[in-house]
Scaffold this motif. Structure first.
Motif, mmCIF file in Angstrom:
data_model
loop_
_atom_site.group_PDB
_atom_site.id
_atom_site.type_symbol
_atom_site.label_atom_id
_atom_site.label_comp_id
_atom_site.label_asym_id
_atom_site.label_seq_id
_atom_site.Cartn_x
_atom_site.Cartn_y
_atom_site.Cartn_z
ATOM 1 N N UNK A 188 0.832 -1.208 0.000
ATOM 2 C CA UNK A 188 0.000 0.000 0.000
ATOM 3 C C UNK A 188 0.867 1.258 0.000
ATOM 4 N N UNK A 189 0.492 2.197 -0.864
ATOM 5 C CA UNK A 189 1.302 3.400 -1.017
ATOM 6 C C UNK A 189 0.462 4.668 -0.913
ATOM 7 N N UNK A 190 -0.855 4.504 -1.039
ATOM 8 C CA UNK A 190 -1.742 5.658 -1.000
ATOM 9 C C UNK A 190 -3.126 5.250 -1.437
ATOM 10 N N UNK A 191 -3.941 6.227 -1.814
ATOM 11 C CA UNK A 191 -5.300 5.917 -2.221
ATOM 12 C C UNK A 191 -5.858 6.953 -3.174
ATOM 13 N N UNK A 192 -6.914 6.548 -3.877
ATOM 14 C CA UNK A 192 -7.607 7.463 -4.782
ATOM 15 C C UNK A 192 -9.113 7.206 -4.689
ATOM 16 N N UNK A 193 -9.882 8.279 -4.621
ATOM 17 C CA UNK A 193 -11.333 8.200 -4.607
ATOM 18 C C UNK A 193 -11.855 8.948 -5.833
ATOM 19 N N UNK A 194 -12.790 8.317 -6.584
ATOM 20 C CA UNK A 194 -13.440 8.987 -7.700
ATOM 21 C C UNK A 194 -14.941 8.951 -7.483
ATOM 22 N N UNK A 195 -15.613 9.991 -7.938
ATOM 23 C CA UNK A 195 -17.061 10.072 -7.738
ATOM 24 C C UNK A 195 -17.712 10.753 -8.937
ATOM 25 N N UNK A 196 -18.777 10.146 -9.442
ATOM 26 C CA UNK A 196 -19.580 10.731 -10.512
ATOM 27 C C UNK A 196 -20.939 11.089 -9.934
ATOM 28 N N UNK A 205 -17.519 15.121 -12.286
ATOM 29 C CA UNK A 205 -16.565 14.037 -12.013
ATOM 30 C C UNK A 205 -15.512 14.568 -11.053
ATOM 31 N N UNK A 206 -15.401 13.905 -9.904
ATOM 32 C CA UNK A 206 -14.475 14.347 -8.853
ATOM 33 C C UNK A 206 -13.499 13.219 -8.551
ATOM 34 N N UNK A 207 -12.232 13.585 -8.377
ATOM 35 C CA UNK A 207 -11.235 12.592 -7.960
ATOM 36 C C UNK A 207 -10.286 13.218 -6.946
ATOM 37 N N UNK A 208 -9.879 12.384 -6.000
ATOM 38 C CA UNK A 208 -8.906 12.820 -4.998
ATOM 39 C C UNK A 208 -7.848 11.734 -4.859
ATOM 40 N N UNK A 209 -6.582 12.125 -5.049
ATOM 41 C CA UNK A 209 -5.461 11.184 -4.973
ATOM 42 C C UNK A 209 -4.502 11.630 -3.884
ATOM 43 N N UNK A 210 -4.134 10.694 -3.006
ATOM 44 C CA UNK A 210 -3.179 10.983 -1.937
ATOM 45 C C UNK A 210 -2.122 9.886 -1.902
ATOM 46 N N UNK A 219 -6.758 17.159 -5.781
ATOM 47 C CA UNK A 219 -8.199 17.067 -5.973
ATOM 48 C C UNK A 219 -8.568 17.696 -7.310
ATOM 49 N N UNK A 220 -9.408 17.004 -8.063
ATOM 50 C CA UNK A 220 -9.815 17.468 -9.388
ATOM 51 C C UNK A 220 -11.331 17.413 -9.504
ATOM 52 N N UNK A 221 -11.939 18.492 -10.006
ATOM 53 C CA UNK A 221 -13.374 18.543 -10.257
ATOM 54 C C UNK A 221 -13.596 18.943 -11.712
ATOM 55 N N UNK A 222 -14.301 18.086 -12.449
ATOM 56 C CA UNK A 222 -14.588 18.345 -13.856
ATOM 57 C C UNK A 222 -16.097 18.413 -14.035
ATOM 58 N N UNK A 223 -16.561 19.495 -14.633
ATOM 59 C CA UNK A 223 -17.994 19.649 -14.911
ATOM 60 C C UNK A 223 -18.211 19.574 -16.418
ATOM 61 N N UNK A 236 -8.488 22.068 -10.481
ATOM 62 C CA UNK A 236 -7.574 21.096 -9.877
ATOM 63 C C UNK A 236 -6.640 21.826 -8.923
ATOM 64 N N UNK A 237 -6.564 21.321 -7.699
ATOM 65 C CA UNK A 237 -5.675 21.912 -6.704
ATOM 66 C C UNK A 237 -4.943 20.788 -5.993
ATOM 67 N N UNK A 238 -3.725 21.093 -5.543
ATOM 68 C CA UNK A 238 -2.975 20.075 -4.816
ATOM 69 C C UNK A 238 -1.534 20.458 -4.612
ATOM 70 N N UNK A 239 -0.771 19.475 -4.163
ATOM 71 C CA UNK A 239 0.650 19.685 -3.914
ATOM 72 C C UNK A 239 1.445 18.487 -4.406
#
Length: 378
Positions: A188-196, A205-210, A219-223, A236-239
């Protein structure tokens, strides 16, 4: 280093019985490929005609004579040195007098040897990279022949394959929340959540990768418009490794506008202003993961998509191929899937998409890297 192009520039020689090889190589970002090649050829020409500065000669001699004892410490190392001496007929006293002879090399002798060995005007130059971006600049340096990774000849037109609007099947895009584990070599190295989600006549469409160990949190939000999947906006925002990465794009009246901020090598943050044509045949790179299951997937099927890359503010032709049908097992279960390759972006992906409708991606691999995304929700 002075030009912030690379820390990775190398040269080497080999000495077989017959013809040897001198090789110089460098890895740089696409935008400075031609500049780096010109500089590389310039440095090779300089070292053939100019004397090496005294301090560089002294440092090189000190290094070679100082490290030599470390190369004859073990029986295996001694056997290797003697083998080279005999194979190349270097003389019985070659190893005994090696340090003495190295210490006696002058700048003039080094220059003459280099002039005999290093011949950039007759060299073979191999450049691996984005053909669309580097072809024209390289023409100003030398004649260019284009081949693919298998060695097959390509034309200039092959670098920009034509794309048309691709039909997507909306029945495969349903309201859903998926959770994936990011695995590296099985750990295990991290996780990603996607939601429609459906928001009136729009799809979000939303995705969050850590990935904490990689310093990635995004975090990315596409409309987009339901049915046609026409892009409306990307946020899209993040580090990445402590550096901010942020993209905000809006599509209106046939144009995409906004700003993309992306970290680069050496701690530099590259900010790109976006204002260009965006047609109905285009999608954004952020839409690709969601829309792959909505393609007319079948064994042997292939698609070319016109994809807008916000980081580089450019249009890229993505090639998506169904390489076969197989069975995969992930934490969420065992599924029959289409194995779908995605080429054209910064990295190549393999997506495993269920054959059962509504389709969903249950596994994703980054080609050439030990990173795998696996579905963990049932």
């Amino acid at each position: 280093e002075q030009k912030s192009w690379t820390y990775g520039a190398y040269a080497s020689m080999n000495r077989p019985l017959d013809t040897g090889r001198f090789l110089a190589s460098v890895e740089v970002r696409t935008s400075v490929t031609d500049s780096a090649l010109v500089e590389l050829l310039h440095q090779l020409s300089r070292i053939r005609t100019e004397l090496i500065p005294a301090d560089e000669m002294e440092n090189a001699i000190n290094y070679l004579t100082g490290v030599f004892p470390l190369t004859i410490q073990t029986p295996q190392q001694i056997a290797g040195q003697v083998s080279t001496q005999r194979r190349l007929s270097l003389g019985e006293d070659y190893l005994e007098r090696y340090r003495e002879r190295i210490a006696g090399v002058s700048a003039e002798a080094a220059r003459d040897a280099i002039a005999n060995i290093v011949r950039p005007d007759s060299g073979v130059i191999i450049v691996v990279g984005d053909g669309q971006q580097i072809y024209e600049p390289l023409l100003a340096i030398a004649p260019v022949r284009i081949i693919d990774v298998e060695g097959n000849a390509l034309t200039v037109d092959d670098l920009t394959p034509s794309t048309t609007a691709v039909a997507f099947d909306a029945s495969h895009v349903v309201a859903r929340r998926d959770s994936m584990a990011v695995m590296v070599q099985g750990n295990p190295f991290g996780g990603m959540v996607t939601e429609v989600t459906m928001d009136g006549d729009d799809i979000v469409y939303y995705s969050k990768t850590a990935i904490p160990l990689a310093g990635l949190n995004q975090e990315t939000t596409v409309r987009m418009t339901a049915g046609s999947f026409a892009l409306q906006s990307v946020d899209q925002v993040g580090q990445l490794q402590g550096q901010a990465a942020e993209t905000h794009l809006v599509v209106a009246d046939g144009r995409i506008t906004g700003q993309a901020q992306a970290p680069q090598q050496g701690g530099v943050v590259d900010t790109t202003a976006v204002d260009t044509v965006f047609t109905d045949a285009m999608i954004s790179s952020e839409q690709v993961p969601m829309l792959i299951p909505a393609l007319a997937l079948a064994e042997g099927a292939s698609f070319t998509l016109s994809v807008f890359d916000g980081d580089g503010a450019k249009i890229l032709p993505y090639t998506i191929k169904v390489e076969g049908v197989e069975e995969v097992t992930v934490p969420a279960g065992t599924f029959e899937v289409f194995r779908v390759s995605v080429q054209g972006g910064e990295v190549e992906f393999i997506n495993y998409v269920t054959t059962e409708a509504p389709r969903r991606t249950v596994k994703r691999e980054i080609v050439g890297q030990p990173v795998v995304f696996e579905l963990v929700t049932p």
